[in-house]
Every structure is written in C-alpha cells, then in structure tokens.
Motif scaffolding. Structure first.
Motif, short mmCIF file in Angstrom:
data_model
loop_
_atom_site.label_atom_id
_atom_site.label_comp_id
_atom_site.label_asym_id
_atom_site.label_seq_id
_atom_site.Cartn_x
_atom_site.Cartn_y
_atom_site.Cartn_z
N ARG A 23 12.16 -16.43 31.16
CA ARG A 23 12.69 -15.78 29.61
C ARG A 23 12.34 -16.60 28.70
NH1 ARG A 23 18.18 -16.57 30.26
NH2 ARG A 23 17.65 -18.13 31.53
N SER A 28 17.17 -16.33 26.09
CA SER A 28 17.96 -17.21 26.78
C SER A 28 18.99 -17.97 26.43
CB SER A 28 16.98 -17.71 27.84
OG SER A 28 16.37 -18.77 27.09
N TRP A 59 14.85 -20.32 32.96
CA TRP A 59 13.91 -20.33 31.84
C TRP A 59 12.95 -21.26 32.08
CZ3 TRP A 59 13.63 -24.53 28.04
CH2 TRP A 59 12.80 -23.95 26.89
#
Length: 373
Positions: A23, A28, A59
């Motif tokens: 992400r 995020s 992430w």
C-alpha cells in the motif's frame, strides 16, 4: 548493537504469513515513516527500504537509491545482509535444542567445547550457554583485535579473507575477559560464534544446516540464505556503501567474505522474510512457552541508547514515545538493519539502510520512532 565493529552481527506450527498487498503511505497512514526515510536520504543515506505491518496489512516503501551507479530505487524484494539479526536465529536454534532435551542453556561451554575457551583468564568451565546468548560471559570481542583487519581502508584489503570459527575464537582468547562470567553485560560476537559451535557439536551438523532445517524451510523464508563464504548477494539486491576516515566518500563494499561474521552476523535475507520470522517467533511459532520466556527474560540495560534490556538473542527497545518493542538490529560494512515489533507482533517494522556510516545509522531509529509513535 552491530555484527562487528568494522569499517567505520520439534517445531511448533508457525502462524500463516499471508500475502498482503503493498500500500502507499498516503493510503496506509505511514506518511510519518516515509518522511523519516526521506530525511535519512537527505542526510546522506544512499537508500532506505522499509516494511511495516499492522492491523490493516503490510506496507512497503523506499527512498533514495539501491545502486548509486544506476539510480535504481530499493525494491521490496531486495535481499541484504542482516548483520546481528543472525543472533536471534542462533538463539532460537539453541533454545529448540534445549526443548528437545539435547542440551541446557545452563550447560558450561567446556562441556560442549572442551579446551576452546582457555587462557588469559578465560575459563569455559565457568561460562554457560545462557551467558553466551545473553552477552554476560565477559568474553572479549574478537572484532576489536587488529588481527581481523576490521579498521579503515585495511578492511578493503582483507574483505575476502576466509576465517574459520575456531580462528575467530582463538583471536578472542588472546585477551583477558572484560569481567567475570555473569557479573556484567557486554556485547560480543564471540559469544555467538561459540554458541553456533555448540549447535554443531550437539547435533553433528553444520550450524547452517540446522538453521535451514529448523527455521528457514519451515517458515518458507525463500529469500533467506546462510552464505558460508559466498561473497556475493543473490538477486535481487542493491549495493552496500561505507566510508573510511581516509576517504569519507561512499565506498562500495557489497562483496565480502562473510565468514568473518559467521553465525554472529552473516545472514542474507529480505524485509518480508524478517517480518515472517519475528512474527512467528514472538507469537510462539518457533519456541514453546518455556523457551520463549527464557528468550524474553532480559537483563536491564542502561547507556545503550534506546535498548533497555537484552534477553537471549532478543533485545527490548523503547521508542522516544515510550512504546516497548522486541527484536534486534544488525550492521556489517555497508548495511544497517532494524527489525522490531510489539510483544505479540501485532505491529512490526523492518528498515534497511544500504550504509553503516556511523553518523547516519541513528536515522534508522528515527524511522522506528516515526512508525510506532
């Protein structure tokens, strides 16, 4: 806590790793982490790679360059040397062997390695495996002896030298201990060279074979390698840079013979693999409760930066906002890595710098603070 002071470390079922999508920081909520990474690059770190995981998933982000010649940015699958993060692997193997009844962490070093820790006040009859794993043995840090050629540009001339574990220990035995066993705390790679030698004596197999069989293969750590004397990094990988007092400009030190660090710091891995390893470990996927309690029972530390305690191959770390984390860091020439998580691994961060320049490595702690605070 670096792998070396150089150039300027019966399985339970593991929890599933899951393949969470990558992400962006904006989506995020990792914007502060990304800002700290950018600030590190602005201060002179060539490249930064990070992987964070929380309740929303994983992430990955990067800043700067993995290769100063090509300008390629760091990639989430990049492999790197993890330095002293190797120590958590060693301690895990030793504690698994204890669970199996094949040794005890209260055994003496002399029991397993007779005559190896002797001379100049060293006595393996008075040093236990627990003291090795907890850095309370007092045994000298072999990397501080000039014989290992670890200082300045002399390192470049000797970075392909091959060392045997017994040679590294013999270097340490030329020196008196820092203190009597169990009476103090001092970080020394020699402890973990000895611990891995005990693994080999107890199992009859090379340490690397045991680590692969017990950790790497069961967890599916496909990017993790115990390299032996292989000087290169398997693809994909960027470059690693350091600097010397004689030449402050970036020097490429990607290729080295890692036998100088051996089990104390030779691990090659990726951010995703370290996420999976520490998640499995802290959630009880690699050790039963009794051994995990031993690993997380710490000796309190003062004067060691943000590190507030050290257990058996696992460090307790406190962020600037008071969050308590568990994991390890690692550094070898050209590399600085930090891997820390909450106690139950609900949140985790792995960050990698492709430099170990002393004035820049504190920036890695800034990234940790940005993620958890």
């Amino acid at each position: 806590m670096a792998a070396a002071a150089l150039a300027g470390a019966a399985l339970l079922t593991p929890p599933p790793a899951g393949a969470a999508p990558v992400r962006t920081a904006a989506v995020s909520g990792h914007g502060r982490t990304r800002a700290a990474m950018d600030a590190a690059v602005g201060a002179g770190v060539p490249g930064v790679l990070a992987r964070a995981r929380d309740a929303d998933g994983a992430w990955s982000g990067s800043a700067g360059v993995a290769d100063m010649r090509t300008g390629r940015p760091p990639g989430p699958a990049d492999r790197f040397r993890a330095g002293s993060i190797s120590k958590t692997f060693v301690a895990t193997v030793v504690l698994q062997l204890e669970h199996e009844g094949r040794l005890s962490v209260d055994d003496t070093v002399e029991k397993w390695l007779p005559g190896v820790v002797r001379g100049n006040g060293n006595d393996g009859r008075k040093v236990t495996l627990r003291q090795l794993l907890g850095h309370t043995s007092g045994i000298f840090e072999y990397a501080h002896d000039p014989a290992v050629h670890g200082r300045g540009e002399e390192y470049l001339e000797h970075r392909y030298d091959t060392w045997e574990p017994r040679q590294l220990v013999a270097v340490a035995m030329k020196h008196a201990p820092y203190f009597a066993p169990g009476t103090g705390w001092r970080y020394a790679n020699t402890n973990y060279v000895l611990a891995a030698m005990v693994v080999e004596r107890a199992t009859g197999h090379p340490y690397g074979t045991e680590a692969r069989r017990r950790i790497v293969e069961p967890l599916g750590l496909r990017s993790t390698v115990l390299p032996g004397t292989d000087s290169g990094l398997p693809a994909p990988a960027g470059r690693a840079y350091t600097a010397f007092p004689e030449d402050p400009g970036p020097t490429d030190v990607t290729e080295i013979d890692p036998s100088l660090f051996w089990a104390a710091g030779d691990l090659v891995t990726s951010a995703a693999d370290l996420d999976r390893f520490y998640s499995a470990l802290l959630r009880g996927g690699l050790l039963p409760p009794a051994q995990l309690r031993e690993m997380t029972t710490v000796r309190p530390l003062t004067g060691v930066g943000s590190f507030t305690g050290y257990g058996l191959g696992l460090a307790r770390y406190r962020t600037s906002c008071g969050k308590e984390l568990w994991g390890h860091d690692g550094s070898v020439p050209g590399t600085q890595v930090m891997a820390f998580a909450t106690r139950a691994a609900e949140r985790l961060l792995v960050t990698y710098f492709n430099t170990n320049v002393f004035l820049l490595t504190p920036r890695a702690g800034d990234v940790v603070d940005a993620e958890f605070c």
